[in-house]
Each structure stands twice: as C-alpha cells, then as structure tokens.
Design an enzyme around this catalytic site. Structure first.
Site, PDB file in Angstrom:
ATOM      1  N   LYS C 119       0.798  -1.224   0.000  1.00 28.08           N
ATOM      2  CA  LYS C 119       0.000   0.000   0.000  1.00 28.08           C
ATOM      3  C   LYS C 119       0.831   1.273   0.000  1.00 28.08           C
ATOM      4  O   LYS C 119       0.431   2.279  -0.584  1.00 28.08           O
ATOM      5  CB  LYS C 119      -0.951  -0.013   1.205  1.00 28.08           C
ATOM      6  CG  LYS C 119      -2.078  -0.994   0.984  1.00 28.08           C
ATOM      7  CD  LYS C 119      -2.933  -1.182   2.223  1.00 28.08           C
ATOM      8  CE  LYS C 119      -3.717  -2.470   2.056  1.00 28.08           C
ATOM      9  NZ  LYS C 119      -4.396  -2.832   3.311  1.00 28.08           N
ATOM     10  N   GLU C 203      -2.514   7.409   8.981  1.00 27.42           N
ATOM     11  CA  GLU C 203      -3.359   8.178   8.081  1.00 27.42           C
ATOM     12  C   GLU C 203      -4.280   9.063   8.878  1.00 27.42           C
ATOM     13  O   GLU C 203      -4.758   8.676   9.939  1.00 27.42           O
ATOM     14  CB  GLU C 203      -4.228   7.231   7.251  1.00 27.42           C
ATOM     15  CG  GLU C 203      -3.796   7.066   5.822  1.00 27.42           C
ATOM     16  CD  GLU C 203      -4.650   6.046   5.101  1.00 27.42           C
ATOM     17  OE1 GLU C 203      -4.118   5.396   4.213  1.00 27.42           O
ATOM     18  OE2 GLU C 203      -5.842   5.901   5.463  1.00 27.42           O
ATOM     19  N   HIS C 238     -15.418  -2.050   9.586  1.00 24.98           N
ATOM     20  CA  HIS C 238     -14.665  -1.948   8.327  1.00 24.98           C
ATOM     21  C   HIS C 238     -14.936  -3.083   7.345  1.00 24.98           C
ATOM     22  O   HIS C 238     -14.221  -3.241   6.373  1.00 24.98           O
ATOM     23  CB  HIS C 238     -13.158  -1.843   8.592  1.00 24.98           C
ATOM     24  CG  HIS C 238     -12.810  -0.734   9.540  1.00 24.98           C
ATOM     25  ND1 HIS C 238     -12.902   0.586   9.185  1.00 24.98           N
ATOM     26  CD2 HIS C 238     -12.423  -0.746  10.836  1.00 24.98           C
ATOM     27  CE1 HIS C 238     -12.560   1.332  10.219  1.00 24.98           C
ATOM     28  NE2 HIS C 238     -12.273   0.546  11.235  1.00 24.98           N
ATOM     29  N   ARG C 295      -8.216  -7.722  -7.884  1.00 25.74           N
ATOM     30  CA  ARG C 295      -8.980  -8.967  -8.053  1.00 25.74           C
ATOM     31  C   ARG C 295     -10.410  -8.611  -8.408  1.00 25.74           C
ATOM     32  O   ARG C 295     -10.794  -7.449  -8.403  1.00 25.74           O
ATOM     33  CB  ARG C 295      -8.985  -9.749  -6.734  1.00 25.74           C
ATOM     34  CG  ARG C 295      -9.596  -8.932  -5.601  1.00 25.74           C
ATOM     35  CD  ARG C 295      -9.973  -9.734  -4.394  1.00 25.74           C
ATOM     36  NE  ARG C 295     -10.873  -8.952  -3.568  1.00 25.74           N
ATOM     37  CZ  ARG C 295     -10.507  -8.059  -2.648  1.00 25.74           C
ATOM     38  NH1 ARG C 295      -9.233  -7.820  -2.427  1.00 25.74           N
ATOM     39  NH2 ARG C 295     -11.412  -7.397  -1.956  1.00 25.74           N
TER      40      ARG C 295
END
Lengths: 507, 170, 507, 170
Positions: C119, C203, C238, C295
């Site tokens: 990431k 973040e 999440h 994917r």
C-alpha cells in the site's frame, strides 16, 4: 403519482397470479387471491396477503364464475381486480360488471375491449385509421359463396378464421375452392356449437411469415407509447413457444414506424392500459395488423427486461389514473431478452398433457436469469388448467448472450414427476437457423425440430451411459450388501461405507 | 453384468473390479476402467464422482431386471441381466406378447369428454375410442389393436388416472 | 475475439467458484474445480465439469496450498487459473508461479500485483500520478516517534494501518499521542507475528466518510475503462455489508472525474484485467485514493447489473489477450442495483459465526432479483471458511425500486439451520437515512441499527403471535389425537382429518 | 391454555372452540375468534389458512411445556401450560437456578486456537477463558459466573460443537 389503491383481487391463478402479487408487494398494496378446490396448496395462495375459496376445480365454477368473483371482491373489500391473462381477462361482461360495481378493472374499459374482441369490427377501424391489414374479407361471412369470392380476389391459399376464436385456435387452411367449401362447413358448425354463431372470415395466407407484436401502454389522459417489439414466430400449431426481443428483422426505422402504427391502432379504439398490437410480417418485409390483445400477455417479461419497465406496476398505476411516467423518447432499448414457455406437455409424444405431482424441482438462477413460475418442490400441476407451468426468461447484452444463458438455464432447470417442453427448447437454443434469427411461424416443421430433439436425446443418453451404468452398478451392490444376512457376508457390501460420505455437521 | 439403456441399441457391460472400503470403487464399464468416489446415498439419491466429474442419480424404480434412474435431468430405463443378450433374443422370438393384451390403458390422466364408439363395435388399431380432456387440450385414447370392443370402463365426466383401464378389446 | 482457452481451473470455493463456473459454461470452456475434505458435497463440485481433491479442510492445506494447486492444474491440463477473491487472489507468488509454468493467471501480472499489494509503494506511485491520497505517512514507519510526528502534522485523530492487512482488518484508531504510542506497540507486535514484519503507517482519520470505489478494467493493449462507482459505506467494523450503485453523492461530473483518476491509477501501475480503485470521500466531497484491489470483488454483480457487462467473462477474455470490446463512451449507466452480503453470523448476538447443516433453504427470485450463492437444501456451511453464504442483488429502474425489491427478496429468502445477517438488512432497507442515501461508514452505530432491528423483531413476533399460537394449538391437538388409545376417543382428534388436506394427484 | 412467546412479555391465551371435522377449526386466541383451515401436516410442517391468510409453521421441537416453531422465517419459542402465569411466578421466585450451573458451554462450534487461563485460576463473570476460531473469526468463550476453574475440557487444536462443555467453574 396519483393516489394508489390499497387492495387488489387477482382473478387468476398460477404464475401470473404470483407475478401480480409481486407487483402488489412492491407497491405495498394488499393482494387478495382466489383458489378453487384444486388450488388449496397452490403457491399463489401462499404468497398473497389474503386468499378466498372460489369453488370447485372446473374453471366455469371457479375462475370463470363472474358473479362469485364479484361477490368475493365486494365482501373482501377489494378496490380493484387484476384479471391476469386467459380466464376473464378479455371478457367485456366481467369488465363491465366491475365498472358497474365501482371496482377498478385493471385493463381497458369494457367498451374498448368489446371493440378489440370483435376482430372484424377492429379490422374495419384499423383500415379507417390507415393501419395495414391482411387482404381478405371486410366482414363476417354468412355464406360460403361470399367466402369463395373473396378467396379468389385475394388469391389462394387462404386461411379461414373465427372472429370468436383466439390464441390461434380453430384456424383452417384452404388451398383451393373445394377445400374452402369443406372447411367452411365444418368451421361454421363448430363455431355455432361453441359460440352460438358462425362468425367466420377469410384471410390471405402469407408464406414464411413471422409473428411480431408491439407492446403498448396508454393512460386515461390519452398518452400512448409503444415499448418495442417481441418476435413470437417460434410456434407450434399457432401457439407461441418462444418469444424474444429485438426481432432479427426489425431495424430502428421499422421499429419506430410499426410502433407508431401500433400506437395509432390503440388510439383508434380509445384503448386504456397495457395491451399488444399483433402483426404478421411477410417475406418481403410488409407488416399487416392482425389484432389487439387487450390484456397483459404471457410474454410481457421480455419487454420488461429490455426496457427496465415493470409492466404490471405500470398497469396498476394507469388503472389508478396516473399518467405514464415516461415519454416515447425516454425509452432505451437495452440488450436482448428471450423467453421460453415451459409447458407440462411431452414433446417426445406429440405434446400430450402431462400433469401430476411434482416431488422436486430446481429453479435456475444466476446472472441474467429470471423465472416466473408457480412450481415448488411438492406442488401439484393440475389437469384442469393451462399447461404453462413456468416461464424462463434470460437477458443478455446481445441475442447470443441471452440465448446461451437460456441454454444453460434450461440445463439447470429440473422438474421431477412431469414431462415438459424443456428438451425441445434445449435443442432450439443450439439450432443454427434459430441462432441466425432465420425463423418463421413454420420453423418447427421446416427444420424438423422434433426429430432433431429426439436425435440429440439419444446422443445425450449415449454420453451419460457410463454414468448411468455406474449408478446402476453401485446401487445394485449397495442393495446386495443390505440384503445379505449380516456383516459376515464376504460379498462386496457398500452398506457400511456409503455412510462415510454422508454429510457431517463439520465445523 | 449386461445393461441396456432404453433408447439406445447397444448392450453395455459393467462390473465392479475393486472397492477400497472408503467409498472408492474401480469399475469396469464397456471394457474401460473408471474410478468412482461415492459422496452419499440417501433417500434413493446417489451422488458420486466418476473420473473427476460429479454425478447425481435418483433411483426412481428398482427391480431385479429393471432400474429406472433420473440422471442429468433425464429419466433412463436400464434393463440388466447377467446374460441380457440371450434374454432379449428370447423375448424377440416370442414376438410382442403385449399385443395380445385386451386392456386398453389411458396414457394420460384426464376427464372423459366423449366416447366415440360403443360396446360391440369393430375397431382397427389406431381408431379413437375415447376423448380425454386435460390442461385445456383434447387427447384421444386410441385402440392398441384390431378387434371388437367388449367393454368400456368409463363414462363421460369420469376422471381417469394414467394407466387406468378404459376399455377391453377382443 | 481472440482465441479462447479451453479449460480454467478455479482455485477457490463457495459462491465465487460457482460464479466463475457459470462464466465458463457461457464461453464453453471446461471448468475444473478443487475441493477439500470439507467440500466434497459443496455445490461448486457438483456444477463444475471436473473436480479434483485438493487436501484437508484447513485453508493452508487446501485452497492456499500453492504447490498442490499448480500440480493439479498441470496434471488436469488447465490452461488458465481463476483465483476468485480471497485465498490466493492477491498472492503475487501464486501469480508468478502460474506465469512461470505457462498457466494463464486470470488477473493482473505478478509485478502489478506486487505494486498494488504494497500500500505504501502504491500510495507513492499515486502521488506521482497526481492521484489525491489521504494525508499521512509516505512510507512504512519503523519507529513510533516518526508516527507521532506525522500524526501531529496531519492532525489527530489518526488511523494506524498495516501495509499487509486488507479488507479492513487490523485498523486502529488513535485520538492522541498516548493512545497512538500504545496502539503502535500492539499493532507492531501483531503484524510481526502474522507477517514477519511490522509495516505500519499513519493516516488522518476522516469524519463522516463514505467508502466509494470504482470498477476498472484494463487490457494488455493498454485500453483502460472504469465501469462507474459502487457505494460501499454500509459497513460493520470496516467490513462491507451492503453495496449499491449509483452512489447518492456522485453526480455525472464527479463520476467522470474520479473515474478518470481511477483509470490513471491503474495505468500508473500498468494494471491488467479487472480491478477496483477504492476511495474515501469526506463530508466536504473530497475524494482520497486508498488502494487498488487487484482482483474481482465480492460486490462485482452491482456493476454487472447497472452496465450489463459480465465482468467474469470480460476477465477471461482480457486474460486471453482480447481487447476490451467497448469504449468508455459506449457504457450506459442503467438503473440502480443494491447488494446485501448474507453472512452466516448472528446479528442478534454480536455477529457470532453460525455454521452448520442447512436442512432447507428457499432462494428468492422474480423480476430484478439475482442471487449468487452456494446454498442448496441439505448443504453444509463450513466453519473453516468465510461466513459469506450468499449475495442477494436487486436491480430497479431507480434506487427505490431496487431497494423495495431487495426488501421483498429478503423476506422471501429462507435459510434454515443457521443464523444470518438477513434480519439486519430487512431493517436497513426500510430505515429512513438509508432510504435517503444519508450514510457513512459509521452508519450502523450512528443510527443504532442493531437495536432498531431488535425492536422490529419484537414487533414482528407480536404480529405473528396469533399464527404462532394457532400453530401450537393445532399441533398439540393433532398429537393428542395420535396418542389417544383409539378412534373411540371422544377428544378432539385431528389425526384423521389432517389427511384430507394432503396433496392429491388430481387431474 | 396459556402461551408465552420468547421475546414478548405478554401471556396469550388460546383454545379450540369448534372443529367441523374437515380441517376447519374455530379457535379462540386472546379472546378473539379465528377460523383455521388446515391445508396439510406432513414432516412436521403445518400449513393452514388463518382468517383468509396462508401460514406455514415448521415444528422444530415439541415438548410438553415448550414448542419451538419456524414461522415467517423466524424461530419462535413458545412456552405453554394450562396455568402458565402461576408457573412463571414460581420459577421467578426460585431465582435463576441456571446460574448455579458449573458447566461452561461453547455457544458456537469452532476450533480452539488458544486457552487464556488454567485450572485453578480465579475468574470473574465475563472473563475470557478460551478462544475459538470459526469462519475466519475469533470468538472468546467467557465465564458465565464468578469462581475458580476446576477443569478445562479442551486443548488447542480441538474442535468443539455448539453446547459442548469446555470448562467447569466452581
């Protein structure tokens, strides 16, 4: 949107009753079902909010019993009645009775229905409205000499039809004067016996014709639209088997032109609600109007899939006085859709009816697959009513995708206990003329589809013969083990180890 | 063991060559070896993997000489016998005993809507004797042989089931 | 269309294996399934053309066993492998192994996968490609002091994420320095235990955010398109629960703008095949790129329904070297689609997993309804694998029609033997904020949906209490009759007349 | 007869007032008359029409005092007794006997991935004793009461079913 009603009685049974119940659920309208003695366990009874007993199995004593239906509608407080298709759906007396009792009839007015129901009167109106019709008699023919005269004018061969028939029943073919005179006599007698009057007319027989129809909708404010065509040429004895859209011979220009004619036809009889204008198309590409079907049709899902419009909800809204919420120009033709009518008939034995108990069934599903059916494991397919047990409809980005999805869905569709037309459709979906869209109303005979199906069935048996023999071997061995005196048997016994494969409640 | 599948002409052979006791079998079918892995056998439904392909067969009828199974959505009739070839030859030699049968059976369930002939009438094979109605369709029950009608077992309005006797023809 | 392959092995199980098998059937490609000990009776084994045993139930020994999978693929002669989602779908080692053995991997190249999988590396590339990203660390943080520094710069609260996590697992929240230090230590230890390295980054935490993603496709000729957005904000911890399209906050202009950014993101990593660019949207309407999912995603059917494009078939064609057969401008946004993930979890008891035998089930169907599932009556829901047992997807001309159809389909969906998240979705479909599209990732807690569901469940029990009592009464009386010494019993006995209602083989 | 439905507080009353012998019943439920038409009762599935509405109920468990049925897709537990009100008062008076139970049961099936405490440890109600894994989720089995762990019945790697005893707490 105008004020919606709060309850609808469905004067029908089977898959179409279920279709209307679904629409009611989406609109939060109470659905009221009817059931005959034969239908106590039917799925429409299970799905509706309320269900009332209507009478014995025979249709005349139940789903055609106008007085009883009106009586129950009133006592149950039904604000509207949806007639489905078949039964009372095109019965102007029923529509008029509903109007009289202040029950909303979801369909055209009894007046418009009377006009569209009388094919000759309708044809006359169409001619005035400059809608093209098939060469032939302008009126009902009382005498055979008049029929012969008109046949000579239009040219043989001709078709002899009854103004009271419908759905393709009772159509007779005549190649010359002698044949016409013979057929006229028989048809006349038959019609008198059934309807109390003769009502025959003559039409030119068109070669290699296609049956193409346009879905219509018209509201009480006079807004009329067509929702494109359906190609219904794959038929057996004038009964539709497969419908799809778009037709392989209708281009954008033709669609718009014939669609406009269809709307004009509806206007000329002040038609209300959803309906269908049926046309024949000859080999040269000429379209001839034949009739307006003043009801929701069996094949309406084809149109629903390519337009995204829910026709049953639209019917209800129009009946409530709403305006059609879109204009002709708002409609987009999206992809392609195919429908197969799954009938409880044995295609291997001249389509003899095949009703009875269905111990198990398996509905196909997945991307682009829709099934409208009253089947469920343990249901009963009654011999008292229509043989249509399911409609399988598939959508694809193009005809080929829809067709292949249909082919796979047919393979997935398992109905135990009765014979159905599924094997025939499996064959058609892979037949090269169908794939190319090269069809006409005589498609089945022309390409000998029944024999093709039989050949393919043999080939399939050959392909699965190893598996069949294996199953027979294993089962025989299993029973041998079960029947042997005890575990001490030295014979091969499967009775203990078939357990090992059984489902376990694993974590 | 020899096997014959209803609509096919060939005679097939099959036998179990080996069973390893955990649901795995080696079978010889028409001279070729196949591996069978049984998944389950419950309520007459047999599930197995034949050479890496899943199969399910529902046993509809089981007799000493006949098995009727539903496989891949199709009903398959299988005749079996250790020496089926001989059996079939014999029955052919005997020559369709069933033709000598007097009973005319209804092939479909339905309601009798009309009776076209009466007791004593002479009939040819294929003559319509009775008309049944089912699913809004009319279907004639036709004589299975030439002869004289000795008895008609139904009247208009009756409902008949599949394989009910509707008439006797002599 | 280029030359298609003749066989595909599906290195997966459950509904996604079935989805790929359907695509193979439509393309007439042989499908090859794998099954663990647990899955001998699973539906993907029944549906595939061939099925091979892969190993014991535990994923590491079966569906994650790269060497074994490659070995079977080679011996079965599989020309390609479809990894589905989960398991090995984003495993670059597996993709590389396939490339090495000359087996087509249906997905991006191992190289592109390595980039999107990391990431931080991906974020760096996106920044260079001028794709907006969330304020936070540019790199993996080895030391907690660096994390604190960056948090101060971006402003508290912040989120601590693992570069190796995924699917929302392991995200930690910190409101201040003390909390950040504590969480950093724990997360670091956890990550090291699981992945052998720490790999944490910080973040900025965004308030009232929505999770909106864009479906992408890119072929080996460099053609890239986006297939519009999916709104995935309805989540629990999440984990996505409900996805739909269009998003209520994405207008045509935004769709085009963010869609273009998504395509640019794919280009910057030379992405191949179908993928998804995930974004967060803050309350002010700013979009921030978060990651590319390399994917096919669980929620791909939503996009299939609004575009009419079969994404799995598209994946296969791209993997075979075909060009994408449409341009960005050819795509039409058609109607609205909603998906609910039916998980085998008990929403009344903190979503505890609920696996086991399913004696019976009833899949919903009808207009606009699609189900992707591995359920069938008599199947087993294994505790070894993911809790997703079915995806219910509905289409409608607008969001409201899709939503109401979902609500009705949920009512029709019966799964016996296990608990599922269906009751929660029933509540959500009728909840006023959801109806208005007023959602964010904290929607469930913000409007206390779990308690609302519990209240509604009570109300439903109250509504059906008469029927429950009636059933209890009738059954008790029936048993009383059965147990009474003989027919001479004067007690009310139902045992004889319950037969009368039984199904008869009527004609 | 009095009935109590699991998650509702009210006590309901019900009785059969009349049965006409052809599947038609008049029942009185909470003082109101209802008509019941039985459609079928087969394999514990009861189908009936209650006041013109179709209902289906699957009888999952049947005991003298408890019925568990599946109706409208929901599991309903019904307690029944001719004088349920008195029974409930008594049981409340006795005061949750189940709390005195030593056995700690697993509420879900799963694999034991870790054991957090050992025999002899003191626990409070709600303390996690064992962690199970199922469907890729980790779920703790927590002590149902305060006490001392007398025995732990499982070890890491074991699989447990729903309601298996995992530990004894004294």
């Amino acid at each position: 949107m105008g004020k919606l009603i709060s309850s609808i009685m469905i004067a029908n049974r089977g898959e179409i009753a279920l279709r209307v119940i679904r629409a009611c659920k989406e609109l939060q309208i109470k659905s009221i079902a009817l059931y005959s003695d034969e239908d106590l366990k039917s799925k429409h009874v299970k799905s509706a909010d309320e269900a009332y007993y209507i009478g014995p199995a025979a249709p005349t004593k139940s789903y055609l019993n106008i007085d009883k239906i009106i009586e129950i509608a009133e006592s149950a407080g039904a604000e509207a009645v949806h007639p489905g298709y078949g039964f009372l759906s095109e019965n102007e007396t029923f529509a008029a009775k509903c109007e009289e009792k202040g029950i909303i009839f979801i369909g055209p007015t009894s007046e418009a229905m009377a006009l569209t129901g009388d094919k000759m009167k309708c044809k006359e109106i169409m001619k005035k409205a400059e809608v093209p019709t098939i060469p032939g008699s302008d009126d009902i023919l009382e005498e055979v000499d008049k029929a012969v005269e008109i046949a000579e004018e239009a040219g043989y061969p001709v078709l002899l039809k009854s103004a009271f028939g419908g759905g393709g029943r009772g159509i007779r073919f005549a190649d010359n004067e002698k044949q016409l005179r013979e057929e006229f006599e028989m048809a006349s007698a038959e019609s008198r016996a059934a309807f109390g009057k003769s009502g025959l007319y003559v039409e030119k027989f068109l070669k290699g014709i296609r049956h193409i129809e346009f879905q219509l909708a018209r509201d009480s404010n006079g807004n009329g639209v067509h929702l494109f065509e359906r190609e219904c040429s794959v038929q057996r004895r004038h009964q539709k088997l497969i419908e799809f859209s778009p037709s392989s011979v209708v281009d954008k220009k033709t669609r718009s032109k014939i669609g406009d004619i269809a709307v004009r036809a509806a206007e000329s009889v002040d038609y209300l609600n959803a309906g269908t204008a049926e046309f024949l198309r000859d080999e040269k590409g000429n379209f001839y109007f034949i009739e307006v079907n003043s009801r929701l049709q069996v094949e309406h899902p084809v149109t629903e899939l390519i337009t995204g419009i829910d026709l049953v909800k639209l019917q209800i809204k129009i009946a409530c006085g709403d305006e059609i919420p879109f204009k002709q120009s708002d409609l987009n033709f999206n992809g392609s859709a195919v429908e197969c009518r799954i009938n409880a008939e044995d295609p291997f034995h001249d389509f003899v009816p095949s009703n009875g108990y269905v111990p198990d069934c398996n509905l196909p599903y997945g991307p682009g697959v829709r099934v409208d059916t009253y089947l469920y494991p343990g249901c009963n397919v009654s011999g008292y009513y229509d043989s249509l047990v399911a409609k399988l409809i598939t959508w694809g980005a193009d005809f080929d995708e829809a067709r292949i999805r249909m082919s796979n869905a047919l393979d997935e569709f398992m109905i135990e206990g009765i014979h159905t037309t599924i094997p025939l459709y499996r064959t058609i979906m892979k037949e090269k003329n169908f794939i190319k869209g090269n069809i006409s109303t005589d498609y089945l005979e022309k390409y000998d589809l029944i024999n093709l199906m039989k050949t393919q069935s043999k080939e399939k048996s050959l392909k699965t013969s190893d598996a069949s023999i294996a199953a027979a071997l294993v089962y025989s061995e299993y029973l041998k083990g079960q029947n042997s005196p005890s575990n001490s048997s030295k014979e091969l016994s499967l009775s203990n180890w078939v357990q090992t494969g059984n489902i376990k409640n694993g974590i | 063991m020899e096997f014959k599948i209803n609509n096919l002409d060939e005679i097939n052979t099959g036998s179990i060559s080996q069973s390893s006791g955990n649901g795995k079998i080696i079978a010889t079918i028409n001279g070729k070896q196949h591996s069978i892995q049984i998944i389950s056998l419950k309520n007459s439904i047999l599930e197995f993997i034949l050479d890496n392909s899943y199969k399910t067969a529902k046993i509809l009828e089981y007799g000493s000489a006949n098995i009727k199974i539903l496989i891949d959505g199709e009903e398959i009739d299988i005749k079996k016998h250790s020496k089926l070839t001989e059996v079939l030859e014999k029955s052919t030699a005997l020559g369709g005993a069933s033709l000598g049968e007097n009973k005319l059976l209804s092939q479909i369930p339905g309601r009798v809507v009309s009776i076209m002939l009466k007791v004593g009438d002479q009939v040819k094979k294929g003559d319509s004797i009775i008309v049944l109605e089912s699913m809004k369709m009319q279907v004639a029950v036709k004589s299975h042989k030439e002869g004289k009608i000795r008895d008609i077992k139904v009247k208009v309005g009756d409902t008949v089931s599949r394989n009910d006797i509707v008439a006797l023809i002599e």
